[in-house]
Design an enzyme around this catalytic site. Structure first.
Site, PDB file in Angstrom:
ATOM      1  N   ASP A 187      49.325  36.136  25.541  1.00  0.00           N
ATOM      2  CA  ASP A 187      49.296  36.061  26.992  1.00  0.00           C
ATOM      3  C   ASP A 187      50.039  34.840  27.507  1.00  0.00           C
ATOM      4  OD1 ASP A 187      47.872  38.361  27.362  1.00  0.00           O
ATOM      5  OD2 ASP A 187      45.941  37.392  27.718  1.00  0.00           O
ATOM      6  N   LYS A 222      50.690  38.436  31.872  1.00  0.00           N
ATOM      7  CA  LYS A 222      50.541  39.025  33.197  1.00  0.00           C
ATOM      8  C   LYS A 222      50.172  37.905  34.149  1.00  0.00           C
ATOM      9  CE  LYS A 222      48.552  43.094  33.535  1.00  0.00           C
ATOM     10  NZ  LYS A 222      49.730  43.956  33.754  1.00  0.00           N
ATOM     11  N   MET A 243      40.365  33.517  39.026  1.00  0.00           N
ATOM     12  CA  MET A 243      41.405  34.152  39.852  1.00  0.00           C
ATOM     13  C   MET A 243      40.980  34.267  41.313  1.00  0.00           C
ATOM     14  SD  MET A 243      42.392  37.093  37.039  1.00  0.00           S
ATOM     15  CE  MET A 243      40.662  37.404  36.630  1.00  0.00           C
TER      16      MET A 243
END
Length: 281
Positions: free
Chosen positions: A46, A68, A183
């Site tokens: 990642d 991502k 997030m």
């Protein structure tokens, strides 16, 4: 000298290990994670995996980026999952290395289900999630018996990139003394307003932690009411861990990284001793 690899499992050809790399500091890799790095033929990693962790890969291992990041061109999740299947069918020893913990907002469950669908043998190696380890590096415990007996972990956006409607924000606000959000920086104004509308104190402490556990770690302490304004003025950039609750006040006593740089820590961050002295006077 004891060989720490002794009795650890061997990665087999055609097998996929879904491994958590922790919040960033390579020292937070588990022994299983370090052992996997020393064995894998291909490491699919990642964006949030620290490059220092990847240096532990065995010589000749192939690194494939599958990061991502919000607002940036990113591979589709289904394509990443199918790539793991493809590599395993080639007979590779595949390490899927994910920041934090694969099963904590890391899509590890989705990838594992795809492996099951295609009859690929896999192993799960948990990692230190940023919502616990990252906050610990900031001197903020997620639980403390003088502040909270509950903690809720949630994501600040769903697959559409918006604040999740399926979260019972009123229930979270009323029922959890500490809220840890992944997030959430982009939507903090909306989230803070929902929590305040649901009854949270506008002056409740809030902290943002970026680059958690790394030398460049930054921490912003503010309040629920001022969170959006202060984070915008700070220039901090996501990703960040956001924590709401009285545990943030403990940072004035538990900021061990700050203490190493000369910060003088408080022995009474919650004012308990002062209150006790008043009561005994």
């Amino acid at each position: 000298m004891i060989d720490w690899r002794q009795n650890l499992p061997e990665m087999k050809a055609g097998e996929v290990w879904l491994v958590g790399a922790g919040p960033g500091d390579p020292g937070l890799l588990t022994l299983h994670a370090a052992h996997a790095l020393s064995q894998a033929d291909v490491i699919v990693h990642d964006a949030l995996v620290n490059a220092e962790c990847l240096k532990l890969a065995r010589p000749g291992a192939r690194l494939e980026y599958a990061g991502k990041r919000g607002g940036k061109p990113s591979p589709k999740q289904r394509d990443i999952s199918l790539r793991l299947v493809e590599l395993a069918r080639e007979g590779q020893r595949v390490l899927r290395l994910k920041g934090g913990d694969p099963f904590v907002f890391g899509r590890g469950g989705e990838e594992a289900l795809t492996l099951v669908e295609h009859h690929i043998t896999f192993r799960i190696v948990p990692g230190v999630t940023a919502g616990i380890g990252g906050l610990a590096y900031a001197g903020i415990p997620v639980t403390h018996r003088d502040t909270n007996h509950t903690v809720t972990f949630l994501t600040g956006h769903d697959s559409s990139g918006l604040v999740p409607d399926r979260i019972d924000w009123d229930g979270v606000a009323r029922g959890s003394q500490v809220i840890v959000m992944y997030m959430a920086m982009k939507h903090i104004a909306t989230i803070a307003a929902r929590l305040i509308d649901a009854g949270r104190d506008a002056d409740e402490p809030v902290a943002f932690v970026t680059d958690a556990s790394l030398p460049g770690q930054k921490v912003l302490e503010t309040t629920l009411e001022r969170a959006a304004t202060d984070v915008a003025a700070s220039g901090l950039q996501p990703p960040a861990i956001v924590v709401v609750g009285k545990v943030v006040r403990l940072r004035s006593a538990l900021d061990w990284m700050g203490a190493a740089a000369g910060r003088v820590l408080s022995a009474d961050p919650l004012g308990n001793r002062a209150d006790a002295q008043k009561d005994s006077a």
